[in-house]
Design a protein around this motif. Structure first.
Motif, PDB file in Angstrom:
ATOM      1  N   GLU A   1       0.819  -1.223   0.000  1.00  0.00           N
ATOM      2  CA  GLU A   1       0.000   0.000   0.000  1.00  0.00           C
ATOM      3  C   GLU A   1       0.852   1.272   0.000  1.00  0.00           C
ATOM      4  O   GLU A   1       0.316   2.383  -0.130  1.00  0.00           O
ATOM      5  CB  GLU A   1      -0.939   0.011   1.200  1.00  0.00           C
ATOM      6  N   ALA A   2       2.163   1.119   0.095  1.00  0.00           N
ATOM      7  CA  ALA A   2       3.041   2.292   0.154  1.00  0.00           C
ATOM      8  C   ALA A   2       3.250   2.943  -1.208  1.00  0.00           C
ATOM      9  O   ALA A   2       3.792   4.048  -1.284  1.00  0.00           O
ATOM     10  CB  ALA A   2       4.391   1.900   0.740  1.00  0.00           C
ATOM     11  N   ALA A   3       2.810   2.293  -2.284  1.00  0.00           N
ATOM     12  CA  ALA A   3       3.026   2.843  -3.626  1.00  0.00           C
ATOM     13  C   ALA A   3       1.858   2.475  -4.523  1.00  0.00           C
ATOM     14  O   ALA A   3       1.195   1.453  -4.307  1.00  0.00           O
ATOM     15  CB  ALA A   3       4.331   2.313  -4.220  1.00  0.00           C
ATOM     16  N   PRO A   4       1.565   3.290  -5.533  1.00  0.00           N
ATOM     17  CA  PRO A   4       0.489   2.961  -6.477  1.00  0.00           C
ATOM     18  C   PRO A   4       0.732   1.625  -7.172  1.00  0.00           C
ATOM     19  O   PRO A   4       1.883   1.200  -7.351  1.00  0.00           O
ATOM     20  CB  PRO A   4       0.539   4.116  -7.478  1.00  0.00           C
ATOM     21  N   VAL A   5      -0.347   0.978  -7.585  1.00  0.00           N
ATOM     22  CA  VAL A   5      -0.251  -0.317  -8.264  1.00  0.00           C
ATOM     23  C   VAL A   5       0.601  -0.210  -9.524  1.00  0.00           C
ATOM     24  O   VAL A   5       1.387  -1.107  -9.845  1.00  0.00           O
ATOM     25  CB  VAL A   5      -1.665  -0.845  -8.599  1.00  0.00           C
ATOM     26  N   SER A   6       0.461   0.894 -10.258  1.00  0.00           N
ATOM     27  CA  SER A   6       1.214   1.062 -11.507  1.00  0.00           C
ATOM     28  C   SER A   6       2.719   1.081 -11.266  1.00  0.00           C
ATOM     29  O   SER A   6       3.501   0.552 -12.067  1.00  0.00           O
ATOM     30  CB  SER A   6       0.785   2.350 -12.211  1.00  0.00           C
ATOM     31  N   VAL A   7       3.119   1.690 -10.143  1.00  0.00           N
ATOM     32  CA  VAL A   7       4.549   1.766  -9.815  1.00  0.00           C
ATOM     33  C   VAL A   7       5.076   0.381  -9.448  1.00  0.00           C
ATOM     34  O   VAL A   7       6.171  -0.015  -9.864  1.00  0.00           O
ATOM     35  CB  VAL A   7       4.778   2.762  -8.660  1.00  0.00           C
ATOM     36  N   ARG A   8       4.289  -0.365  -8.693  1.00  0.00           N
ATOM     37  CA  ARG A   8       4.696  -1.723  -8.316  1.00  0.00           C
ATOM     38  C   ARG A   8       4.774  -2.634  -9.551  1.00  0.00           C
ATOM     39  O   ARG A   8       5.699  -3.445  -9.681  1.00  0.00           O
ATOM     40  CB  ARG A   8       3.715  -2.295  -7.291  1.00  0.00           C
TER      41      ARG A   8
END
Length: 272
Positions: free
Chosen positions: A49-56
């Motif tokens: 949850e620390a980063a947007p899904v797109s970034v992951r």
């Protein structure tokens, strides 16, 4: 870059993922894939949850690429997870890139049929998204896993034209060298020789010893299987010398055993 990443890992998870992804191809090109994999693994271990899904999803894509020679199973899992995340976002361009990465990993897992099918899907998605980079990647992977040499050369020519237009000699040399290897695998020694010579010319123009060593190795194999033992010996000696002179580490020890086995084959040809 290392200091920035170390700081981000402690204080800004999304930034850590972005730095790891943005620098991953640099580490890959400079033969520090293990460092890229370590960065990405550390960043991906942070709470989701620390980063947007797109970034992951982007980080998983790069993680798969940099794991391909160390853990095929883990690389395939990362590629598939990246694809699922991008599907959840209806990200057409992202799906093209993740599907290509999966095809790329399957190529290195010696699953050419599966790789060819996934690369074809990546090409379709790239065209639909207008993603030219993903399109070239997909074409190149399709070429290397095509069921016939004729098809490999047709697809390879399209990818090669794109690399020439971009002035990307590094990828052009790698493509030409890999196409020569594909021709050898399929038993077409006549096609392999000119491709290997083209790869050598491009690699010399580019000037990177790692890329040149790759080209020398495949040129040696092409010459060996065509009966040109003198040319093969020169190529294998050049490959071995480059590996020694530039200190390629254990991650690329394939240069050493390929060259030595090639020289052993030449000795056998001379009944020595």
């Amino acid at each position: 870059m290392r200091a920035a990443f170390a700081w981000a890992l402690e204080h800004a998870a999304e930034l850590a993922l972005r730095i790891a992804s943005a620098s991953a191809m640099y580490w890959h090109a400079t033969r520090l894939k293990s460092e890229a994999a370590q960065w990405l693994a550390s960043a991906l271990a942070l709470p989701e949850e620390a980063a947007p899904v797109s970034v992951r999803a982007a980080a998983l894509q790069h993680y798969a690429i940099n794991l391909e020679t160390s853990s095929i199973e883990q690389a395939e899992r990362a590629a598939r997870e990246s694809l699922e995340l991008r599907r959840s976002l209806n990200d057409l361009s992202g799906c093209a890139r993740s599907t290509w990465v999966l095809a790329h990993v399957l190529t290195n897992a010696y699953r050419p049929r599966d790789a060819y099918l996934h690369a074809g899907e990546a090409l379709r998605l790239a065209d639909a998204a207008g993603d030219r980079q993903a399109r070239v990647w997909a074409l190149a992977t399709m070429a290397l896993t095509a069921p016939t040499v004729r098809e490999a050369l047709r697809l390879g020519a399209q990818a090669a034209d794109a690399y020439r237009t971009a002035g990307n000699l590094r990828e052009l040399a790698g493509l030409q060298s890999s196409l020569a290897y594909t021709a050898l695998i399929q038993g077409d020694h006549a096609a392999a020789e000119p491709l290997s010579r083209e790869a050598l010319d491009t690699a010399r123009a580019y000037g990177d010893p790692f890329v040149l060593a790759l080209a020398e190795g495949n040129a040696g194999l092409a010459a060996l299987f065509s009966g040109a033992t003198g040319a093969a010996q020169r190529a294998f000696v050049n490959e071995l010398r480059l590996g020694i002179d530039y200190g390629f580490d254990s991650e690329y020890a394939g240069f050493l055993h390929e060259a030595i086995k090639g020289l052993a084959a030449i000795a056998a040809a001379y009944d020595d």
